[in-house]
Design an enzyme around this catalytic site. Structure first.
Site, PDB file in Angstrom:
ATOM      1  N   GLU A  43       0.831  -1.193   0.000  1.00 23.85           N
ATOM      2  CA  GLU A  43       0.000   0.000   0.000  1.00 23.85           C
ATOM      3  C   GLU A  43       0.875   1.256   0.000  1.00 23.85           C
ATOM      4  O   GLU A  43       1.918   1.299   0.661  1.00 23.85           O
ATOM      5  CB  GLU A  43      -0.934  -0.001   1.218  1.00 23.85           C
TER       6      GLU A  43
ATOM      7  N   CYS B  99       3.620   8.672   0.873  1.00 22.32           N
ATOM      8  CA  CYS B  99       4.148   7.750   1.884  1.00 22.32           C
ATOM      9  C   CYS B  99       4.416   6.415   1.212  1.00 22.32           C
ATOM     10  O   CYS B  99       3.492   5.732   0.762  1.00 22.32           O
ATOM     11  CB  CYS B  99       3.136   7.607   3.015  1.00 22.32           C
TER      12      CYS B  99
ATOM     13  N   CYS C  31       6.349  -6.578   7.690  1.00 18.50           N
ATOM     14  CA  CYS C  31       7.362  -5.969   8.566  1.00 18.50           C
ATOM     15  C   CYS C  31       7.794  -6.988   9.607  1.00 18.50           C
ATOM     16  O   CYS C  31       7.001  -7.827  10.043  1.00 18.50           O
ATOM     17  CB  CYS C  31       6.772  -4.731   9.253  1.00 18.50           C
TER      18      CYS C  31
ATOM     19  N   CYS D 284       5.810  -3.830  16.077  1.00 16.40           N
ATOM     20  CA  CYS D 284       5.456  -2.761  17.014  1.00 16.40           C
ATOM     21  C   CYS D 284       3.997  -2.948  17.415  1.00 16.40           C
ATOM     22  O   CYS D 284       3.120  -3.104  16.560  1.00 16.40           O
ATOM     23  CB  CYS D 284       5.672  -1.392  16.375  1.00 16.40           C
TER      24      CYS D 284
ATOM     25  N   CYS E  22       0.993  -0.878  15.880  1.00 17.69           N
ATOM     26  CA  CYS E  22       1.021  -0.667  14.431  1.00 17.69           C
ATOM     27  C   CYS E  22       0.340  -1.819  13.699  1.00 17.69           C
ATOM     28  O   CYS E  22       0.672  -2.990  13.921  1.00 17.69           O
ATOM     29  CB  CYS E  22       2.463  -0.526  13.956  1.00 17.69           C
TER      30      CYS E  22
ATOM     31  N   CYS F  24      -1.336   6.917   9.668  1.00 17.12           N
ATOM     32  CA  CYS F  24      -0.096   6.382  10.230  1.00 17.12           C
ATOM     33  C   CYS F  24      -0.372   5.133  11.058  1.00 17.12           C
ATOM     34  O   CYS F  24      -1.204   5.140  11.956  1.00 17.12           O
ATOM     35  CB  CYS F  24       0.559   7.460  11.090  1.00 17.12           C
TER      36      CYS F  24
END
Length: 412
Positions: free
Chosen positions: A124, A137, A144, A148, A151, A382
């Site tokens: 994305e 962005c 990932c 985190c 997230c 975010c």
């Protein structure tokens, strides 16, 4: 192109799929250096004396004029265009879906073809229009490794690194969709203006940890900031890391872009939970690396990102410790109201508490803007990005990494 209306003012567009053969196996000319492009041209019979001139022509077509079809390169001889079509591709990835938020934010779900023995993957990319600027962005990985806890991307396990081509393709697609390249009929030599671009800034803050894909991110950003091509100012390019300390100095030395740190906590025990990479590179090492970042100054401050989590990291004591932690570092502190996503256990801090936190930091001498949430209704804000690409099987990963090492050298 069909347009579907959804709730909360959301508009979802499903554009026509680009004409791309996912299995053609041709190498792309996007995302390679001038030297690599010259070698590729000589490999298909371009005389060495002509290679530099041909690279200059192709570079202009790819990155100034934004073409994605060799037939549009009108000042390249037809026989060479045919050779290029036979041996290479410059096609864009497939746009699976384009979503437009009610605040104007756009999110593209892009599908890239298989690499080596792998499968197609999806990532994305988000475009945020603002007064006087437009920020893209960009993702650096599919999934990932960092997990985190606040997230959404961290809930998707790593599939693989993106190549320099795939990182750059996100910028090229965005410029295509936004009409940010010159018209095909524009005179030769047309150069994109420094002002008035729809994509004026890029941030490596999408899916993944950029510094775990250093070499490909470096190549892509050096091409994006090349003055004879896409020509973005390095001061308008920001790389965000969760704290891969060994690569921070290299980022400043070898890429030279602005640095952002996903901080989110001021005590090691809390940051170990929120940003688990802290167990490997604790706060003292991270802040020391920031103090030594090449080129850091009051004019080139490091941005520290701090997501506001209710009753977790938002007390005035946290604010006080934050200013003490960053003492001596030219810094700006971006306060980010937590953006919810399905399944999260966190809540956003109360707005009144966020403002008190910001006021304390401001009085201590640090700029602390509160980031306005954008694109929440399309999960484009975010910490909300996530694709549905499946994790590669071990054999597929090994085959892909072997190909990457052979073609580009080992990733750090």
């Amino acid at each position: 192109m069909s347009v579907l209306e959804a709730s909360a003012g959301l508009v979802i567009k499903k554009p026509m799929v680009a004409n791309i053969d996912l299995l053609d196996g041709k190498p792309s000319l996007i995302g390679i250096t001038r030297e690599e492009m010259a070698e590729a041209l000589m490999d298909i019979g371009v005389p060495q004396k002509q290679a530099k001139m041909r690279v200059s022509q192709l570079w202009n077509w790819l990155y100034v004029r934004g073409v994605s079809d060799f037939d549009h390169m009108t000042n390249v001889a037809k026989d060479l265009r045919e050779k290029l079509k036979t041996h290479f591709t410059i096609a864009r990835p497939e746009i699976v879906e384009e979503q437009v938020s009610n605040d104007g934010t756009r999110k593209w779900l892009m599908r890239f073809p298989p690499r080596g023995a792998g499968r197609p993957v999806e990532i994305e990319t988000v475009y945020i229009p603002e007064e006087g600027r437009g920020t893209l962005c960009i993702s650096s990985q599919v999934g990932c490794t960092l997990t985190c806890s606040f997230c959404h991307t961290g809930t998707q396990r790593l599939v693989r690194n993106l190549t320099a081509e795939e990182i750059l393709a996100q910028l090229l697609v965005a410029r295509d969709r936004l009409g940010d390249f010159p018209d095909r009929e524009a005179p030769q030599g047309t150069i994109m203006p420094a002002e008035g671009r729809k994509v004026s800034n890029i941030v490596m803050m999408g899916m993944g940890e950029p510094l775990y894909n250093f070499e490909h991110v470096k190549t892509a950003l050096l091409i994006a900031t090349d003055g004879d091509g896409l020509s973005l100012s390095k001061r308008r390019v920001t790389l965000s890391t969760s704290g891969v300390v060994p690569e921070i100095f290299r980022t400043g030395e070898e890429i030279g872009v602005m640095l952002a740190i996903s901080l989110h906590a001021v005590r090691d025990e809390l940051r170990d939970m929120l940003v688990p990479i802290n167990k490997k590179y604790p706060l003292k090492e991270l802040i020391d690396a920031c103090r030594n970042y090449p080129g850091v100054s009051n004019a080139r401050r490091i941005t520290f990102e701090y997501v506001m989590l209710k009753d977790v990291n938002d007390s005035l004591e946290d604010a006080k410790m934050l200013t003490q932690l960053l003492k001596g570092v030219p810094a700006k502190i971006n306060l980010i109201p937590f953006n919810p996503w399905p399944g999260t256990n966190y809540q956003c801090s109360d707005w009144e508490q966020i403002e008190k936190f910001a006021d304390f930091i401001n009085h201590a001498g640090y700029a602390s803007p509160i980031r306005t949430p954008r694109g929440r209704d399309i999960l484009a804000a975010c910490g909300q990005l996530k694709s549905e690409s499946e994790r590669m099987r071990k054999t597929e990963r090994m085959a892909f990494e072997a190909m990457m090492i052979a073609n580009h050298g080992a990733d750090d």
